[in-house]
Design an enzyme around this catalytic site. Structure first.
Site, PDB file in Angstrom:
ATOM      1  N   ASP A  17       0.938  -1.154   0.067  1.00  0.00           N
ATOM      2  CA  ASP A  17      -0.157  -0.020   0.056  1.00  0.00           C
ATOM      3  C   ASP A  17       0.823   1.163   0.041  1.00  0.00           C
ATOM      4  O   ASP A  17       2.250   1.132   0.252  1.00  0.00           O
ATOM      5  CB  ASP A  17      -0.893  -0.006   1.246  1.00  0.00           C
ATOM      6  CG  ASP A  17      -1.582   1.274   1.656  1.00  0.00           C
ATOM      7  OD1 ASP A  17      -2.335   1.868   0.912  1.00  0.00           O
ATOM      8  OD2 ASP A  17      -1.103   1.680   2.781  1.00  0.00           O
ATOM      9  N   ASP A  19      -0.038   5.091   1.226  1.00  0.00           N
ATOM     10  CA  ASP A  19      -0.029   6.068   2.296  1.00  0.00           C
ATOM     11  C   ASP A  19       0.037   5.331   3.910  1.00  0.00           C
ATOM     12  O   ASP A  19      -0.682   4.403   4.175  1.00  0.00           O
ATOM     13  CB  ASP A  19      -1.412   6.714   2.485  1.00  0.00           C
ATOM     14  CG  ASP A  19      -1.501   7.853   1.432  1.00  0.00           C
ATOM     15  OD1 ASP A  19      -0.504   8.378   1.294  1.00  0.00           O
ATOM     16  OD2 ASP A  19      -2.585   7.991   0.853  1.00  0.00           O
TER      17      ASP A  19
HETATM   18  O1  M1P Z   1      -4.531   5.790  -0.387  1.00  0.00           O
HETATM   19  C1  M1P Z   1      -5.429   5.991   0.400  1.00  0.00           C
HETATM   20  C2  M1P Z   1      -6.448   6.848   0.279  1.00  0.00           C
HETATM   21  O2  M1P Z   1      -5.646   8.075   0.095  1.00  0.00           O
HETATM   22  C3  M1P Z   1      -6.651   9.358  -0.218  1.00  0.00           C
HETATM   23  O3  M1P Z   1      -7.447   9.584   0.977  1.00  0.00           O
HETATM   24  P1  M1P Z   1      -7.618  11.056   1.726  1.00  0.00           P
HETATM   25  O4  M1P Z   1      -7.457  11.839   0.852  1.00  0.00           O
HETATM   26  O5  M1P Z   1      -8.741  10.849   2.390  1.00  0.00           O
HETATM   27  O6  M1P Z   1      -6.174  10.929   2.632  1.00  0.00           O
HETATM   28  C4  M1P Z   1      -7.446   9.096  -1.532  1.00  0.00           C
HETATM   29  O7  M1P Z   1      -6.630   9.180  -2.659  1.00  0.00           O
HETATM   30  C5  M1P Z   1      -8.057   7.814  -1.327  1.00  0.00           C
HETATM   31  O8  M1P Z   1      -8.898   7.631  -2.524  1.00  0.00           O
HETATM   32  C6  M1P Z   1      -7.223   6.791  -1.128  1.00  0.00           C
HETATM   33  O9  M1P Z   1      -8.018   5.420  -1.075  1.00  0.00           O
END
Ligand code: M1P
EC number: 5.4.2.8
Length: 258
Positions: A17, A19
């Site tokens: 993944d 983030d």
């Molecule tokens: O990668 C995880 C998520 O990142 C973003 O979420 P947020 O802007 O809420 O932090 C979005 O790009 C979301 O689509 C994605 O699942």
């Protein structure tokens, strides 16, 4: 069958993944993680699978001047609905084709009305982001700054805004065949059932890997890593941060770097 990755000593795939697994939320990958990934790629095949679109994933991971499709064997954006193998694009799918214009219009109108009625401390812009294979819905809006994101996330933890919003959408559109998934800080994703991160696994079937590992942070039920983390085809690893990912990678695959 001749494998595309015959030169790798182990017939294993390691998927990540983005983030809070390879990078801090919405930020860039560190040099330390980049170096660990380079060492890992000498042994196994590596890939990244994110909910965000390709441009965002690429911006976060391609920080050393090279391209993300060159640094990873597989790049899966939008859960693998936009996919690259060895820097070559694979077939993609479309959310709007799946749902149809009329049904989408009803959904979008309902979402925008609901957000208009939400009394939250601040609002910014871009409340629905229309992507190739999903839409992303954010009560504060996607233009929020990093500081505003952090504040919204904390506020939402207290008030459960997104969870309540999703509950209403599920009740209102039960026959749409959609999955609602909280993957980040300020928003949630909406996509057809089955178009979660397990979607990307169909793109790797032909390589017949002996093991497919997946590293993610949102591995709890309702998180956007849950389905692939619990899928019988993968060995799931739940991590809390990029530092935790680095620690586990050294332990499992790179003892020489410990
Ligand atoms: O990668 C995880 C998520 O990142 C973003 O979420 P947020 O802007 O809420 O932090 C979005 O790009 C979301 O689509 C994605 O699942």
């Amino acid at each position: 069958m001749v494998s595309t990755f015959a030169e790798r000593p182990f017939k294993k795939l390691v998927l990540f993944d983005v983030d809070d697994t390879l990078t801090p939320a919405r930020q860039n990958v560190s040099l330390e993680i980049t170096q660990i990934l380079r060492a890992l790629r000498k042994k196994v095949v590596i890939g990244v699978v994110g909910g965000s679109d390709f441009v965002k994933i690429s911006g976060q991971l391609a920080v050393t001047g090279s391209s993300v499709v060159e640094d990873f064997d597989y790049v899966f954006a939008e859960n693998g609905l936009t996919a690259y193998k060895n820097a070559q694009p694979l077939p993609s799918q479309s959310f709007i084709k799946f749902i149809g214009e009329e049904r989408y219009k009803k959904l979008a109108n309902f979402i925008l009305h609901y957000i208009a009625d939400m009394d939250i401390p601040i609002k910014r812009g871009t409340f629905i982001e229309f992507r190739n294979s999903m839409i992303n819905v954010s009560p504060i809006g996607r233009n929020a700054t990093v500081q505003e994101r952090n504040e919204f996330e904390a506020y939402d933890k207290q008030h459960g805004l997104r969870v309540a919003f999703i509950k209403v959408l599920r009740e209102k559109f039960p026959d749409y065949g959609l999955t609602f998934s909280i993957g980040g800080q300020i928003s949630f994703d909406i996509f057809p059932n089955g178009w979660d991160k397990t979607y990307c696994l169909r793109h790797v079937e032909d390589e017949q890997f002996e093991e497919i590992h997946f590293f993610g942070d949102k591995t709890y039920k309702g998180g956007n890593d849950y389905e692939i983390y619990t899928d019988p085809r993968t060995i799931g690893h739940s991590v809390s941060s990029p530092a935790d990912t680095a620690r586990l990678l050294k332990e499992l695959f790179l003892p020489e770097l410990k």
